[in-house]
Write an enzyme that holds these catalytic residues in place. Structure first.
Site, PDB file in Angstrom:
ATOM      1  N   LYS A  85       0.360   8.697  -4.573  1.00 46.82           N
ATOM      2  CA  LYS A  85       0.054   7.549  -3.714  1.00 46.82           C
ATOM      3  C   LYS A  85      -1.191   7.980  -2.713  1.00 46.82           C
ATOM      4  O   LYS A  85      -1.805   7.019  -2.177  1.00 46.82           O
ATOM      5  CB  LYS A  85       1.004   6.784  -2.947  1.00 46.82           C
ATOM      6  CG  LYS A  85       2.033   6.200  -3.969  1.00 46.82           C
ATOM      7  CD  LYS A  85       1.297   4.905  -4.479  1.00 46.82           C
ATOM      8  CE  LYS A  85       2.495   4.029  -5.188  1.00 46.82           C
ATOM      9  NZ  LYS A  85       1.946   2.743  -5.814  1.00 46.82           N
ATOM     10  N   GLU A 107       1.755  -2.640   2.579  1.00 48.47           N
ATOM     11  CA  GLU A 107       3.165  -2.878   2.217  1.00 48.47           C
ATOM     12  C   GLU A 107       3.738  -1.463   1.264  1.00 48.47           C
ATOM     13  O   GLU A 107       2.857  -0.659   0.762  1.00 48.47           O
ATOM     14  CB  GLU A 107       3.271  -4.073   0.795  1.00 48.47           C
ATOM     15  CG  GLU A 107       2.873  -3.555  -0.439  1.00 48.47           C
ATOM     16  CD  GLU A 107       1.643  -2.743  -0.886  1.00 48.47           C
ATOM     17  OE1 GLU A 107       1.264  -2.082  -1.457  1.00 48.47           O
ATOM     18  OE2 GLU A 107       0.425  -3.384   0.035  1.00 48.47           O
ATOM     19  N   SER A 377       4.625  11.382 -11.367  1.00 51.67           N
ATOM     20  CA  SER A 377       4.049  10.819 -10.403  1.00 51.67           C
ATOM     21  C   SER A 377       4.628  11.079  -8.850  1.00 51.67           C
ATOM     22  O   SER A 377       3.695  10.895  -7.874  1.00 51.67           O
ATOM     23  CB  SER A 377       4.118   9.099 -10.489  1.00 51.67           C
ATOM     24  OG  SER A 377       5.618   8.744 -10.406  1.00 51.67           O
TER      25      SER A 377
END
Length: 395
Positions: A85, A107, A377
């Site tokens: 991210k 968010e 991830s």
């Protein structure tokens, strides 16, 4: 309109008129600065010296022996903040700074995007507010603390299912009222144009690195690339570089939750009864909804996959049969979480564990020299309390 707003029939801009000026400003800025030498020099320096890129491509030797094929893990868990991210968060936060915005809102579900956004805002000197569903706040407390430590204000969302879908709703309401000085940093390949294209652009570094690394290590392309799919940013990020190579199979793994027949899952493609074409949060794609367009609540042991829609580019790749999508249940993901930790000493995020869970099934059709890459991830530190509880481990 700047850029291509659709992926085939998917994507587009489905928002109130009040948000159109903000989206048009964002389109102009993104397509301007993605070509700007100064912007790219600063962004690449941040990726190298702050995020720690390139992340390793690790040969999982014991797992490979167990599955009888060559398994490599793309280690986004080793990036700063512990997940992929940060690539997108830094890219967009830097864009916000170049646009003159003073405040960022975002968010978050699993908290990884919220953490990355809070860290990026701290690094670049921007005010940061994070919307997070009350359910996710409870099950992802370590990430809540990390966001607060980085100076972000975490705003609980008590409406609806109190998860990611509802956090996005609140973000959009905030942005509509404050877009003059506020930048909405969306975390996945979702939302209205240009977000799906922009997030994919910032995440595509994953696939470019992976392609170079596997050619350097093996001298050939993999048989398959596997990644979990919630909104789908980590999957698109690694898929992009391999799209031109038709012999490389691309596999996305959704959250099967308690099982497709129970309706308690987040498998937009797998559940043909309630997974249908629709519009959610500004984009047209596959959505879990009834025939009247009412959005179903979702369920997954992994907060980051617990979302009612999937990125529009994934919908197109599925239609084109360029990528294949399957699912793993909570039980399978938890088993994979435990297995990778024990076999390789790598604790994956529960999101990533869904991709690991599908690996043994895929390996059945592989030969010993076939290469399979799984995009890891994120890391599983944030999920330890959940895993301990669900696996019946003693604290």
């Amino acid at each position: 309109m700047i850029g291509k707003p659709r992926f085939g029939k998917y994507g587009g801009i489905y928002v109130p008129e009040t948000l159109m000026p903000a989206l048009e400003e964002l389109q102009r800025a993104f397509y301007k600065y993605k070509k700007n030498k100064r912007f790219n020099k600063e962004f690449n320096a941040l990726l190298k010296d702050y995020v720690g890129r390139p992340t390793p491509l690790t040969f999982a030797s014991k797992l490979s022996k167990k599955l009888r094929c060559k398994v490599y893990l793309k280690r986004e868990d080793l990036a700063h903040t512990g997940a992929h991210k940060i690539n997108n968060a830094l890219g967009q936060a830097l864009l916000a700074k170049y646009m003159g915005k003073k405040r960022i809102i975002a968010e978050t579900g699993a908290g990884q995007h919220g953490t990355a956004t809070a860290i990026a805002a701290a690094k670049l000197g921007l005010k940061c507010d994070i919307y997070m569903g009350e359910v996710d706040i409870e099950r992802q407390k370590p990430n809540v603390y990390r966001m607060q430590l980085a100076g972000a204000n975490v705003i609980p969302v008590s409406s609806g299912s109190r998860t990611l879908k509802d956090a996005i709703n609140e973000c959009l309401r905030d942005w509509a009222a404050s877009c003059e000085n506020t930048y909405y940093l969306l975390g996945s390949v979702l939302g209205p144009h240009p977000y799906p294209t922009m997030v994919a652009y910032f995440q595509s570094i994953i696939g470019r690195e992976t392609k170079r690394q596997i050619l350097a290590k093996e001298g050939k392309m993999p048989k398959a690339v596997i990644a979990c799919v919630g909104g789908g940013s980590n999957a698109i990020g690694i898929f992009k570089a391999f799209l031109p190579y038709k012999k490389v199979e691309l596999v996305g793994v959704e959250a099967g939750g308690l099982g497709i027949k129970t309706g308690k899952h987040a498998a937009r493609f797998a559940d043909k009864k309630i997974g249908r074409l629709g519009v959610l949060h500004g984009t047209m794609t596959y959505v879990l909804q009834d025939k009247f367009g009412q959005i179903y609540n979702t369920h997954s042991v992994s907060a980051g996959l617990d979302y009612s829609a999937v990125g529009p580019e994934h919908s197109l790749l599925r239609d084109l049969k360029r990528a294949r999508y399957t699912y793993a249940t909570d039980k399978e993901a938890l088993s994979a979480f435990k297995m990778l930790s024990k076999v390789e000493g790598i604790i994956p995020a529960l999101e990533s564990a869904h991709a690991i869970a599908y690996l043994p099934k895929y390996a059945r059709k592989c030969k010993r020299n076939d290469i399979v890459i799984v995009n890891l991830s994120g890391r599983g530190d944030k999920d330890l309390d959940i895993a301990v509880k669900e696996l019946g481990m003693k604290k």
